[in-house]
Design a protein around this motif. Structure first.
Motif, PDB file in Angstrom:
ATOM      1  N   THR A 326       0.801  -1.220   0.000  1.00  0.00           N
ATOM      2  CA  THR A 326       0.000   0.000   0.000  1.00  0.00           C
ATOM      3  C   THR A 326       0.837   1.274   0.000  1.00  0.00           C
ATOM      4  N   TYR A 327       2.062   1.281   0.618  1.00  0.00           N
ATOM      5  CA  TYR A 327       2.822   2.535   0.668  1.00  0.00           C
ATOM      6  C   TYR A 327       4.281   2.256   1.018  1.00  0.00           C
ATOM      7  N   LEU A 328       5.164   3.162   0.547  1.00  0.00           N
ATOM      8  CA  LEU A 328       6.580   3.167   0.903  1.00  0.00           C
ATOM      9  C   LEU A 328       6.903   4.499   1.561  1.00  0.00           C
ATOM     10  N   GLN A 329       7.257   4.475   2.846  1.00  0.00           N
ATOM     11  CA  GLN A 329       7.567   5.691   3.594  1.00  0.00           C
ATOM     12  C   GLN A 329       9.077   5.791   3.813  1.00  0.00           C
ATOM     13  N   ALA A 330       9.682   6.878   3.342  1.00  0.00           N
ATOM     14  CA  ALA A 330      11.110   7.088   3.549  1.00  0.00           C
ATOM     15  C   ALA A 330      11.413   7.255   5.039  1.00  0.00           C
ATOM     16  N   ILE A 331      12.517   6.658   5.500  1.00  0.00           N
ATOM     17  CA  ILE A 331      12.934   6.753   6.893  1.00  0.00           C
ATOM     18  C   ILE A 331      13.876   7.950   7.041  1.00  0.00           C
ATOM     19  N   PRO A 332      13.508   8.950   7.825  1.00  0.00           N
ATOM     20  CA  PRO A 332      14.364  10.130   7.984  1.00  0.00           C
ATOM     21  C   PRO A 332      15.756   9.762   8.505  1.00  0.00           C
ATOM     22  N   GLY A 333      16.782  10.349   7.875  1.00  0.00           N
ATOM     23  CA  GLY A 333      18.156  10.121   8.312  1.00  0.00           C
ATOM     24  C   GLY A 333      18.748   8.806   7.878  1.00  0.00           C
ATOM     25  N   ASP A 335      19.268   7.116   4.436  1.00  0.00           N
ATOM     26  CA  ASP A 335      19.164   7.270   2.989  1.00  0.00           C
ATOM     27  C   ASP A 335      18.958   5.924   2.304  1.00  0.00           C
ATOM     28  N   GLY A 336      17.949   5.868   1.450  1.00  0.00           N
ATOM     29  CA  GLY A 336      17.677   4.652   0.696  1.00  0.00           C
ATOM     30  C   GLY A 336      16.947   3.590   1.497  1.00  0.00           C
ATOM     31  N   CYS A 337      16.415   3.959   2.677  1.00  0.00           N
ATOM     32  CA  CYS A 337      15.707   3.004   3.529  1.00  0.00           C
ATOM     33  C   CYS A 337      14.246   3.420   3.672  1.00  0.00           C
ATOM     34  N   TYR A 338      13.350   2.428   3.709  1.00  0.00           N
ATOM     35  CA  TYR A 338      11.917   2.711   3.663  1.00  0.00           C
ATOM     36  C   TYR A 338      11.149   1.774   4.589  1.00  0.00           C
ATOM     37  N   LEU A 339      10.025   2.262   5.038  1.00  0.00           N
ATOM     38  CA  LEU A 339       9.046   1.438   5.726  1.00  0.00           C
ATOM     39  C   LEU A 339       8.064   0.960   4.668  1.00  0.00           C
ATOM     40  N   ALA A 340       8.084  -0.332   4.376  1.00  0.00           N
ATOM     41  CA  ALA A 340       7.194  -0.907   3.363  1.00  0.00           C
ATOM     42  C   ALA A 340       5.920  -1.371   4.059  1.00  0.00           C
ATOM     43  N   MET A 341       4.789  -0.807   3.676  1.00  0.00           N
ATOM     44  CA  MET A 341       3.513  -1.061   4.344  1.00  0.00           C
ATOM     45  C   MET A 341       2.649  -1.993   3.507  1.00  0.00           C
ATOM     46  N   PHE A 342       2.129  -3.045   4.158  1.00  0.00           N
ATOM     47  CA  PHE A 342       1.272  -4.030   3.507  1.00  0.00           C
ATOM     48  C   PHE A 342       0.024  -4.251   4.364  1.00  0.00           C
ATOM     49  N   ASP A 343      -1.061  -4.641   3.731  1.00  0.00           N
ATOM     50  CA  ASP A 343      -2.280  -5.054   4.425  1.00  0.00           C
ATOM     51  C   ASP A 343      -2.450  -6.557   4.305  1.00  0.00           C
ATOM     52  N   ILE A 344      -2.819  -7.199   5.417  1.00  0.00           N
ATOM     53  CA  ILE A 344      -3.290  -8.586   5.368  1.00  0.00           C
ATOM     54  C   ILE A 344      -4.812  -8.511   5.447  1.00  0.00           C
ATOM     55  N   TRP A 345      -5.453  -8.633   4.300  1.00  0.00           N
ATOM     56  CA  TRP A 345      -6.904  -8.439   4.235  1.00  0.00           C
ATOM     57  C   TRP A 345      -7.666  -9.600   4.853  1.00  0.00           C
ATOM     58  N   ARG A 346      -8.739  -9.262   5.571  1.00  0.00           N
ATOM     59  CA  ARG A 346      -9.647 -10.261   6.119  1.00  0.00           C
ATOM     60  C   ARG A 346     -11.041  -9.938   5.587  1.00  0.00           C
ATOM     61  N   TYR A 355      -1.687  -5.626   9.646  1.00  0.00           N
ATOM     62  CA  TYR A 355      -0.701  -4.849   8.904  1.00  0.00           C
ATOM     63  C   TYR A 355       0.666  -5.523   8.972  1.00  0.00           C
ATOM     64  N   LEU A 356       1.405  -5.424   7.903  1.00  0.00           N
ATOM     65  CA  LEU A 356       2.813  -5.783   7.871  1.00  0.00           C
ATOM     66  C   LEU A 356       3.592  -4.517   7.525  1.00  0.00           C
ATOM     67  N   TRP A 357       4.390  -4.039   8.472  1.00  0.00           N
ATOM     68  CA  TRP A 357       5.272  -2.900   8.227  1.00  0.00           C
ATOM     69  C   TRP A 357       6.695  -3.437   8.313  1.00  0.00           C
ATOM     70  N   LEU A 358       7.367  -3.491   7.179  1.00  0.00           N
ATOM     71  CA  LEU A 358       8.635  -4.197   7.069  1.00  0.00           C
ATOM     72  C   LEU A 358       9.736  -3.304   6.498  1.00  0.00           C
TER      73      LEU A 358
END
Length: 385
Positions: A326-333, A335-346, A355-358
């Protein structure tokens, strides 16, 4: 006197107990697959979410879903550390007005918010399905607010870019369409990748379909709307106007005929990275990724970005651990690292969807997302040494 003392003591104990109940222990890590409680201990209700960093505060916007599958509005949460979230409430909700775009019974999906530094407005876009139309409307919708915490004022919904062709569409087919000449042979070229151009032609006058979507603001302030289109066969990337409230008309087709939805996008060292999902309804499937030297492409597939196995359901990259991007959030400080957000739908209880935040990062020109049961942002530190 003794009775008064006992009453005071009892009252003090009750107050201390109440304060202890109201004060939940703070989280210092992400725990995959489990319930994700907010500051009051309630499971976060923000599905198909996006994130906005404004100053030092992160805002999470998502579908507020009931026990069934219906999303009745857009929820908002805020955090200073990405682990602990305060519920702000609904920032946009359906209305009791028959015939209105967002009347009760409509469907809100994939809300994303971006900030316009020129207008000082917060702009919300989301996928809207009209009441009683199933998924046939395939509209995009926009709302605006003076505050990241809303409320957002609904503006309109519509099909994007009517009477306009993509910039990277076959010029040969474009000429054939406009000059009304025989398309035989031209369509056969498209059919070689499972696509004939028929959906673009069908929707030319009304505007193209817009379903699962995300937003992206480039380093120069230009903003883009990325959505599944053409019956989910092809992703469209569209440029937004300077105020982020409409489209300029410039757009391209990405990975035509490849059946992609659930897009998320980021940029690193001048390259653009896309993650998406196949189209299998609520059921999980392998994630996909692609890379391009410009937002307009050319986009080249780079395969499944996922690594590792989810021990809770024994699913690995072949099912994206049971989730969908669902989304890629940049991690402040970092560089080149992100919080990858996923939904486990029910599907039978969407409110309980997990949610899976990886952790995600760029390596050798590819986006990589790796499974972690429990992790914190310092996980990236060894990666960056």
């Amino acid at each position: 006197m003794y009775r008064i003392f006992l009453l005071i003591a009892a009252f003090t104990i009750i107050c201390d107990y109440t304060r202890a109940e109201d004060t939940k222990p703070e989280r210092s890590s992400f725990i995959s697959y489990e319930l994700f409680p907010d500051a009051k201990g309630e499971h976060i209700n923000a599905h198909g979410a996006g994130m906005l960093q404004y100053g030092d505060i992160f805002y999470l916007y998502g579908e507020f879903r009931t026990r069934g599958a219906q999303a009745i509005g857009v929820s908002c949460y805020k955090s200073l550390d990405l682990y602990n979230w305060e519920n702000i409430g609904l920032v946009l909700v359906n209305v009791d007005i028959a015939g209105h775009d967002i009347e009760k019974g409509c469907l809100f999906e994939r809300p994303k918010v971006i900030y316009n530094v020129t207008t000082k407005k917060f702009v919300l876009w989301f996928h809207l399905e009209l009441k009683g139309h199933g998924y046939a409307a395939a509209r995009t919708a926009v709302a605006v607010s003076d505050s990241p915490e809303g409320p957002f004022e609904y503006i309109k919904s519509f099909r994007p870019t009517p009477e306009m062709w993509p910039m990277n569409y076959s010029q040969e087919f474009y000429r054939a369409y406009n000059e009304n000449i025989d398309k035989t042979g031209i369509e056969s070229v498209w059919s070689s990748d499972g696509f004939t151009g028929k959906y673009l032609e069908r929707d030319l006058l009304e505007g193209q379909m817009s379903r699962d979507m995300t937003l992206f603001v480039d380093s120069n302030g230009r903003a883009f709307h990325i959505a599944a289109s053409e019956e989910n066969q092809t992703i469209h990337i569209r440029e937004l106007t300077d105020d982020y409230l409409d489209f300029t008309g410039r757009f391209v087709r990405v990975l035509p005929g490849a059946s992609n939805e659930a897009p998320a996008i980021c940029k690193y060292n001048g390259m653009y990275y896309l993650i998406s999902s196949g189209c299998t309804g609520w059921a999980p499937n392998p994630a996909r990724s692609a890379v391009a030297p410009t937002i307009w492409g050319p986009w080249v597939s780079t395969g499944n970005p996922c690594r590792g196995v989810n021990p809770h359901n024994n699913m690995g990259p072949e099912k994206t651990w049971g989730g969908q991007s669902t989304y890629l959030q940049a991690i402040p400080g970092k560089d080149g690292c992100y919080l990858a957000m996923f939904d486990i739908w029910r599907p039978h209880d969407q409110k309980d969807s997990r949610y899976l935040w990886l952790p995600a990062y760029i390596k050798d020109g590819r986006l990589i997302v790796t499974w972690q049961d429990k992790w914190a942002l310092d996980w990236f530190d060894d990666l960056l040494k």
